[in-house]
Design a protein around this motif. Sequence first.
Motif, PDB file in Angstrom:
ATOM      1  N   UNK A  64      36.242 -48.563 -20.844  1.00  0.00           N
ATOM      2  CA  UNK A  64      35.083 -49.404 -21.150  1.00  0.00           C
ATOM      3  C   UNK A  64      33.815 -48.949 -20.434  1.00  0.00           C
ATOM      4  N   UNK A  65      34.004 -48.361 -19.241  1.00  0.00           N
ATOM      5  CA  UNK A  65      32.821 -47.990 -18.466  1.00  0.00           C
ATOM      6  C   UNK A  65      32.233 -46.692 -18.967  1.00  0.00           C
ATOM      7  N   UNK A  66      32.894 -46.048 -19.854  1.00  0.00           N
ATOM      8  CA  UNK A  66      32.433 -44.727 -20.279  1.00  0.00           C
ATOM      9  C   UNK A  66      32.369 -44.629 -21.787  1.00  0.00           C
ATOM     10  N   UNK A  67      31.866 -45.709 -22.387  1.00  0.00           N
ATOM     11  CA  UNK A  67      31.864 -45.726 -23.839  1.00  0.00           C
ATOM     12  C   UNK A  67      31.093 -44.562 -24.429  1.00  0.00           C
ATOM     13  N   UNK A 124      37.659 -58.666 -29.706  1.00  0.00           N
ATOM     14  CA  UNK A 124      36.299 -58.191 -29.448  1.00  0.00           C
ATOM     15  C   UNK A 124      36.220 -56.692 -29.709  1.00  0.00           C
ATOM     16  N   UNK A 125      35.186 -56.299 -30.427  1.00  0.00           N
ATOM     17  CA  UNK A 125      35.008 -54.880 -30.711  1.00  0.00           C
ATOM     18  C   UNK A 125      34.480 -54.192 -29.464  1.00  0.00           C
ATOM     19  N   UNK A 126      35.140 -53.113 -29.079  1.00  0.00           N
ATOM     20  CA  UNK A 126      34.670 -52.373 -27.921  1.00  0.00           C
ATOM     21  C   UNK A 126      33.998 -51.081 -28.336  1.00  0.00           C
ATOM     22  N   UNK A 127      34.303 -50.627 -29.491  1.00  0.00           N
ATOM     23  CA  UNK A 127      33.638 -49.425 -30.003  1.00  0.00           C
ATOM     24  C   UNK A 127      33.727 -49.468 -31.512  1.00  0.00           C
ATOM     25  N   UNK A 128      32.630 -49.119 -32.156  1.00  0.00           N
ATOM     26  CA  UNK A 128      32.711 -49.021 -33.608  1.00  0.00           C
ATOM     27  C   UNK A 128      31.895 -47.837 -34.070  1.00  0.00           C
ATOM     28  N   UNK A 129      32.401 -47.159 -35.045  1.00  0.00           N
ATOM     29  CA  UNK A 129      31.693 -46.002 -35.575  1.00  0.00           C
ATOM     30  C   UNK A 129      31.866 -46.066 -37.087  1.00  0.00           C
TER      31      UNK A 129
END
Lengths: 160, 956
Positions: free
Chosen positions: A120-123, A33-38
């Motif tokens: 995760x809580x501070x994306x 699962x992607x948690x951050x993408x830029x």
Amino acid sequence: MVCTDNIDFTIPLQPAADRRMIKFVLMVNRQGQTRLSRYYHSVELSRRAALEADVVRYCLSRKKDQCSFVEYKDFKVVYRQYAALYIVVGITDSENELSIYELVHNFVEVLDKYFSRVIMFNLDRVHIILDEMIQNGHIVETNKSRILAPLTAIDKMVES
Amino acid sequence: MPAVSKGDGMRGLAVFISDIRNCKSKEAEIKRINKELANIRSKFKGDKALDGYSKKKYVCKLLFIFLLGHDIDFGHMEAVNLLSSNKYTEKQIGYLFISVLVNSNSELIRLINNAIKNDLSSRNPTFMCLALHCIANVGSREMAEAFASEIPRILVAGDTMDSVKQSAALCLLRLYKTSPDLVLMGEWTSRVVHLLNDQHMGVVTAAISLITCLSQKNPDEFKTCVSLAVSRLSRIVSSASTDLQDYTYYFVPAPWLSCKLLRLLQCYPPPEDGAVKGRLVECLETILNKAQEPPKSKKVQHSNAKNAILFEAISLIIHYDSEPNLLVRACNQLGQFLQHRETNLRYLALESMCTLASSEFSHEAVKTHIETVINALKTERDVSVRQRAADLLYAMCDRSNAKQIVAEMLSYLETADYSIREEMVLKVAILAEKYAVDYSWYVDTILNLIRIAGDYVSEEVWYRVIQIVINRDDVQGYAAKTVFEALQAPACHENMVKVGGYILGEFGNLIAGDPRSSPLVQFNLLHSKFHLCSVPTRALLLSAYIKFINLFPETKATIQEVLRCDSQIRNSDVELQQRAVEYLKLSSIASTDVLATVLEEMPPFPERESSILAKLKKKKGPGAVSVTELDDGKREAGELNGGGDRGPDTAAMAASNASTPSPSADLLGIRSAAPVGAAQTNAGSLLVDVFSDSGPAAPSAAVNDDGFLSSAPPSEDPAPPLSEADELLNKFVCKNNGVLFENQLLQIGIKSEYRQNLGRMYLFYGNKTSVQFASFTTTVSCPGELHKPVEPLVEGGAQIQQVLNIECITDFSDAPLLNIKFSRYGGALQNLTLKLPVTINKFFQPTEMSSSDFFQRWKQLSQPQQEAQKIFKANHSMDTEVLKAKLLGLGTALLDNIDPNPENYVCAGVIQTKSQQIGCLLRLEPNAQAQMYRLTLRCSKDTVSKRLCELLAQQF
């Protein structure tokens, strides 16, 4: 007869391939699962999911002793695993693989330095950090305290 | 550093994220997300006075949902509102949302630009950075127009903070890439170059990216950067790691900055100034020396950072290709890495050595590592490393080691990964030809290739072996003997049968003296394979048979019997049948002389560049084109008018002549009913002119290997439009760019722009597979006409472009059709018809007008057939911003303060066709409770009202 020569069409054709840059950064968990993408080049939203799934599946399937650089279609992928977290960076063919590999580590060390808990809580803050390090696909800052400067400033404001 | 607590006070967000993390299944996650989306939507719609904090929270949630891979189609306006907040965190979330989710075509750009302008002039460095980031991320034309002159000033101003300078440099880089015409460096050039001397290393790091890009485009103007970069590099390299405390990474001084400096130098030839050059060579030697020194830390980060610099330095040494001493040292260093225990280093060393192999100074040094590389090919556990080893073997191959390398590559092929076999086959074929000392070795090698990896041997490879055999009479007898032996194998590849059929047909006589390969034995051997082969191979074999009749009269009776049987002369394949019938007649009627003349040995082929080499170059050329980006070369290709059928043109013109063009500048409401004649000419009234970007290239013959599986040949008629063609078309009513169609094989992207009654459309055909598409043709009809040519071959993974110029002659309802045909190597003919997203609304010119004007015109268009109305259920979001964006995308002007009900939308525009202008007024009344819309159109032409109404009803 159709004559369109006198019309100045301004369709911005895509810029010639930038020879050296970072194309995207992904943070993915072991479940894929992607948690951050830029993204630093334009990829249609609809294609991102497919691209991510594809790239991530490829990286997850690799063993520890395999090399951390993978050719994927027309670009390269550099990835690094930290426990259950994978950081995957897409780069152009001529980008320096090792320097990106260590950039990932530098990024993780900055996250470690700043966050005490699950990130995760501070994306949004992870994004701030990433934006301080990479802009537009280019490395802009590598000094840890300077990367964290804006966040430190915010935290001071909140405290006072 | 404060320990950051969950969600930084945004409790709702923390709870939501926890929920998502606890979801056990994808379904549960989707359910939770949909619930949240509904909640946010109602919050945005309901309470008008949402405070900044809540807006931030919801926008943040949307962002999170987006990052989980779900599409977000609302919230943009709320994000834009956050930009004007004075709180950093709110502003930051707003900018983040915009840079992640807003693309450069968004209609919101004007609002965003305003916020950016405010932040840039705020003199608050953190706000300025956010605004600059945003410009850099979105980088649209409008942004360039608004800020391109401002950014250089910020970048070089003495009082600008360092962090702002960094952002400004990258921002300018982006604007330069998207709109180079707007970024005028002239007066700034020297000051920008001098940023290399900035005392702040972060500023230097950022500025180098900009300078590198600018100097690639204008090398002369920026060449002073060379000496500055060398002195900066020299200061870093020679310093003790403690000198650069802040930028030292695991005892390596400024590794990323060093890499970037070395990279910048690769934009230029070696420095002419002796002192500068001396200093640089000293730096490079120091870097090479450091690689030999004992590490200052056992941590892998230390050696990685050090080696990142080393590899970059080696790249520069290779780029200069003028210092034999450095080249050999580099090669030795890489040689050490080839046996390093880190897989990453072995990979990079193989890759880097590949380029070293092409330098005359280091080619011999590279060759000394041949055993290690062969060993890597055999033992590496990672396919990407093995691939690099194979590349390196190819690069280091010359006459002295060709036999060894080719033998190793052949034996590797037996077990090679499927993904790299085709390329390996090409490489072996090329090396075998290039370094063949005797041609019997060459023939052996190619036949081995076919035996080991027949499926991956492309046509080019077996055509080539035949060309060579035909051209060299010293190898013909050997080739015939070898291929005859190879055909003895019980299961041999069809490509082997092709080569065998051709060679025995030409040169079978050279081995016919031996009773073990007498003419009849040869014929029976070939014919035993016949029934297992595809149509093209069988056709080739039939030709070989008739050649046999000429070469060996004793086989005539047997072969005629074969030709005469029903399965040949009544074969359902026209090509096979024709050959069988003609060859049979020819052999019965023609005299020996005539037969000998007709079936004479093939003439030699012209000597030219190997077609296989061309194929490999295409596959892996230095200018390999990325899938997403266009190749300049292709783009520049002249726009040759493809010519072709002009018939419909005349028809369209005739149709347009029937209507009455009005010279009046007053656009709306004057002309009432349109001439009756024009109304019936909807079809074919749009002229589409196809320009080829490749010139008229002859399409290569399609080989349809599936032919013998299906008795009926594939239809050559264009397929009927796909069932979803209308749906695809509807996606483009309100936008001009995007992906029109995608399946497993092909992706078709579109960019288009319209001005008045003219349009230009770029079609991008991307081959998603790894194999070539042959006979690629596209035909545009609107409906019932026009034509082709694009590049007939689309390589695996490549993309070709086609430009259509469009003129709207008169109004129309049916979209032009685009038919695409191609055959995949080894696959069936693909035949696909789509609707080109050219709809009448593309020719809209927006018209601004006052309320009184609007109503006056509305009344003028009061004849019953001029109005079209539809009431329908909402299919998409009823969010205000989304609706506005769609209506603007439609091409009309969205008029404010006209409708007494502020919830309603009114628009006005003029459709420009060659023959006339058609005024259109639109009113859209949403009803949020009922989730319904009422759409009313009034146009000066009844067919247009009707068509627009149909089109638009699908959009909301």
